[in-house]
Enzyme design. Structure first.
Site, PDB file in Angstrom:
ATOM      1  N   HIS A  49      11.951 -31.160  14.963  1.00 59.16           N
ATOM      2  CA  HIS A  49      12.689 -31.400  13.716  1.00 59.16           C
ATOM      3  C   HIS A  49      13.060 -30.078  13.044  1.00 59.16           C
ATOM      4  O   HIS A  49      12.283 -29.499  12.287  1.00 59.16           O
ATOM      5  CB  HIS A  49      11.849 -32.266  12.762  1.00 59.16           C
ATOM      6  CG  HIS A  49      12.619 -32.735  11.560  1.00 59.16           C
ATOM      7  ND1 HIS A  49      12.668 -34.062  11.180  1.00 59.16           N
ATOM      8  CD2 HIS A  49      13.370 -32.064  10.654  1.00 59.16           C
ATOM      9  CE1 HIS A  49      13.416 -34.170  10.093  1.00 59.16           C
ATOM     10  NE2 HIS A  49      13.854 -32.972   9.752  1.00 59.16           N
ATOM     11  N   HIS A  71      16.821 -28.115  11.512  1.00 54.05           N
ATOM     12  CA  HIS A  71      18.276 -28.213  11.299  1.00 54.05           C
ATOM     13  C   HIS A  71      18.938 -26.893  11.662  1.00 54.05           C
ATOM     14  O   HIS A  71      18.552 -25.850  11.134  1.00 54.05           O
ATOM     15  CB  HIS A  71      18.567 -28.554   9.838  1.00 54.05           C
ATOM     16  CG  HIS A  71      18.044 -29.894   9.423  1.00 54.05           C
ATOM     17  ND1 HIS A  71      18.840 -31.002   9.313  1.00 54.05           N
ATOM     18  CD2 HIS A  71      16.783 -30.308   9.136  1.00 54.05           C
ATOM     19  CE1 HIS A  71      18.101 -32.051   8.953  1.00 54.05           C
ATOM     20  NE2 HIS A  71      16.851 -31.648   8.834  1.00 54.05           N
ATOM     21  N   HIS A 120      15.578 -39.782   8.911  1.00 53.15           N
ATOM     22  CA  HIS A 120      14.874 -39.144   7.803  1.00 53.15           C
ATOM     23  C   HIS A 120      14.516 -40.220   6.776  1.00 53.15           C
ATOM     24  O   HIS A 120      15.134 -40.290   5.728  1.00 53.15           O
ATOM     25  CB  HIS A 120      15.801 -38.170   7.079  1.00 53.15           C
ATOM     26  CG  HIS A 120      15.890 -36.806   7.669  1.00 53.15           C
ATOM     27  ND1 HIS A 120      16.580 -36.537   8.812  1.00 53.15           N
ATOM     28  CD2 HIS A 120      15.396 -35.617   7.243  1.00 53.15           C
ATOM     29  CE1 HIS A 120      16.512 -35.228   9.060  1.00 53.15           C
ATOM     30  NE2 HIS A 120      15.799 -34.657   8.133  1.00 53.15           N
ATOM     31  N   GLU A 164      11.100 -45.793   5.472  1.00 48.77           N
ATOM     32  CA  GLU A 164      11.356 -47.188   5.114  1.00 48.77           C
ATOM     33  C   GLU A 164      12.490 -47.790   5.942  1.00 48.77           C
ATOM     34  O   GLU A 164      12.640 -49.000   6.011  1.00 48.77           O
ATOM     35  CB  GLU A 164      11.633 -47.313   3.607  1.00 48.77           C
ATOM     36  CG  GLU A 164      13.028 -46.908   3.139  1.00 48.77           C
ATOM     37  CD  GLU A 164      13.274 -45.403   3.078  1.00 48.77           C
ATOM     38  OE1 GLU A 164      12.323 -44.627   3.340  1.00 48.77           O
ATOM     39  OE2 GLU A 164      14.409 -45.013   2.799  1.00 48.77           O
ATOM     40  N   HIS A 201       9.565 -36.649   8.799  1.00 47.23           N
ATOM     41  CA  HIS A 201       8.586 -36.607   7.699  1.00 47.23           C
ATOM     42  C   HIS A 201       7.726 -37.876   7.696  1.00 47.23           C
ATOM     43  O   HIS A 201       6.739 -37.951   8.387  1.00 47.23           O
ATOM     44  CB  HIS A 201       9.267 -36.366   6.342  1.00 47.23           C
ATOM     45  CG  HIS A 201      10.236 -35.226   6.372  1.00 47.23           C
ATOM     46  ND1 HIS A 201       9.821 -33.924   6.436  1.00 47.23           N
ATOM     47  CD2 HIS A 201      11.598 -35.189   6.397  1.00 47.23           C
ATOM     48  CE1 HIS A 201      10.897 -33.134   6.466  1.00 47.23           C
ATOM     49  NE2 HIS A 201      11.971 -33.871   6.455  1.00 47.23           N
ATOM     50  N   ASP A 220      11.838 -27.609   9.887  1.00 46.68           N
ATOM     51  CA  ASP A 220      12.886 -28.267   9.110  1.00 46.68           C
ATOM     52  C   ASP A 220      14.035 -27.304   8.817  1.00 46.68           C
ATOM     53  O   ASP A 220      15.087 -27.414   9.440  1.00 46.68           O
ATOM     54  CB  ASP A 220      12.303 -28.870   7.815  1.00 46.68           C
ATOM     55  CG  ASP A 220      13.099 -30.052   7.294  1.00 46.68           C
ATOM     56  OD1 ASP A 220      13.992 -30.515   8.015  1.00 46.68           O
ATOM     57  OD2 ASP A 220      12.817 -30.508   6.165  1.00 46.68           O
TER      58      ASP A 220
HETATM   59 ZN   LIG Z   1      15.076 -32.593   8.086  1.00 48.63          ZN
END
Ligand SMILES: [Zn+2]
Length: 357
Positions: free
Chosen positions: A22, A24, A220, A223, A235, A293
């Site tokens: 993970h 970017h 990301h 839920e 996360h 990240d």
């Molecule tokens: Zn991220």
């Protein structure tokens, strides 16, 4: 991360072979590259040294996710729309990961955010040019491939849908399909989590199409795992607040992409690392990885995330090895390549292949 930086990482940890899932691409650019490209393109920047520019870009105290996302506006207009810059950023990214001891990395980005044509609206106030999202993917693939050859770190990419741009998402899944045998391994949904994605059928349709075509999926947002049929979650700390969901995800062996340094600065978790949700995930032997990240914005490296886990959460070498094996098992490589990656880790860690994890 200056405070933590002072503490040396024990040799067994700094030499650990790692898998990162993970990170970017547009949050992992070298500041020097931003300055070089701005100079070549004659784009004025508010600072002309690495130190000054770094100060403008980085987040050095806990804030909100929205605030953090605003940092991209400091430099994305420099890189976006410039093919040479995009290829260079991808190539240098692999070099930086190789230096950290990463043997396999999945790097994610929004092709639309780097394009300047065939994207509506054209991002970062750019003039229309000739770089489409499709062309962006080709350039990133090329940079990653060249980096992989030069630095022997394997790199694949994940294409991001953006929460606030549901009309880009079908395009993103089509690009995943087109380049699935050429470097692209999955789809993601990124961006401001305060926007409710379930409301946007654009994302849902794109993820349905990904399921239909066997494109791997991460997201990301804990839920949305169910709605979007995600195989991994970015996360996912907040799933702890819903014990039923958390138990269910543990049972499913869901992979959580944890980013401790990021979680502090984006305000995702309480800044006191000794109370971090990762401690619970570890105790429950969850399936998770450790990731940066956006190392540019947090002025960090992957070693800072390991150092944080070691110093404030009582992590051990065994746990670092276990979580990297979990990461390799949950990566989006085809089976044969995944096997090869796992074997290389078992060997590096001095484990017999049949060790049960
Ligand atoms: Zn991220």
């Amino acid at each position: 991360m200056r405070g933590i930086n002072k503490i040396a990482l024990p040799c067994h940890v700094s030499l650990l072979r790692q898998v990162e899932l993970h990170v970017h691409l547009d949050g992992a650019i070298r500041v020097q590259t931003i300055l070089d490209v701005a100079k070549r393109r004659r784009i004025p920047l508010p600072a002309d040294t690495v130190e000054e520019m770094t100060q403008r870009i980085i987040v050095d105290k806990p804030g909100s996710l929205t605030e953090f996302l605003g940092k991209f506006a400091e430099y994305m207009h420099v890189i976006a729309g410039d093919g040479e810059a995009i290829r260079r950023v991808a190539y240098e990214f692999v070099e930086d990961k190789a230096k950290e001891g990463v043997v396999y990395v999945e790097v994610r980005y929004s092709p639309h955010f780097l394009a300047n044509t065939q994207v509506d609206p054209i991002p970062w106030d750019q003039e229309e040019g000739d770089l489409s999202p499709d062309k962006v993917v080709q350039l990133v693939n090329q940079g990653l491939r060249e980096g992989e050859r030069a630095f022997r770190t394997k790199a694949r990419s994940i294409l991001c849908c953006m929460r606030h741009m549901p009309n880009w998402s079908m395009d993103v899944v089509e690009l995943c399909k087109k380049y699935r045998h050429d470097g692209v391994v999955a789809i993601d949904l990124a961006g401001d989590e305060s926007l409710n994605c379930e409301a946007y059928c654009g994302h849902k349709n794109a993820y349905q199409e990904a399921v239909r075509c066997g494109i791997h999926r991460t997201v990301h947002a804990g839920e949305a795992v169910e709605v979007l049929k995600a195989e991994r979650v970015g996360h996912g700390y907040r799933t702890l607040e819903d014990p039923a969901l958390y138990r269910q995800l543990l049972q499913q062996n869901m992979h959580f992409e944890m980013c401790p340094v990021s979680s502090k600065f984006t305000g995702a978790c309480c800044p006191d690392f000794t109370k971090h949700p990762m401690i619970t995930f570890r105790k429950d032997k969850a399936n998770y990885s450790l990731n940066t990240d956006d190392p540019l914005i947090f002025n960090s490296t992957l070693h800072d995330d390991y150092r944080t886990a070691l110093r404030f959460m009582g992590f051990t070498e065994e746990e670092f090895q276990r979580l990297n094996i979990c990461s390799a098992q949950s990566c989006f490589l085809p089976d044969a390549e995944k096997r090869e990656l796992l074997d290389s880790l078992y060997e590096a860690y001095g484990m017999i292949q049949s060790t049960a994890f």
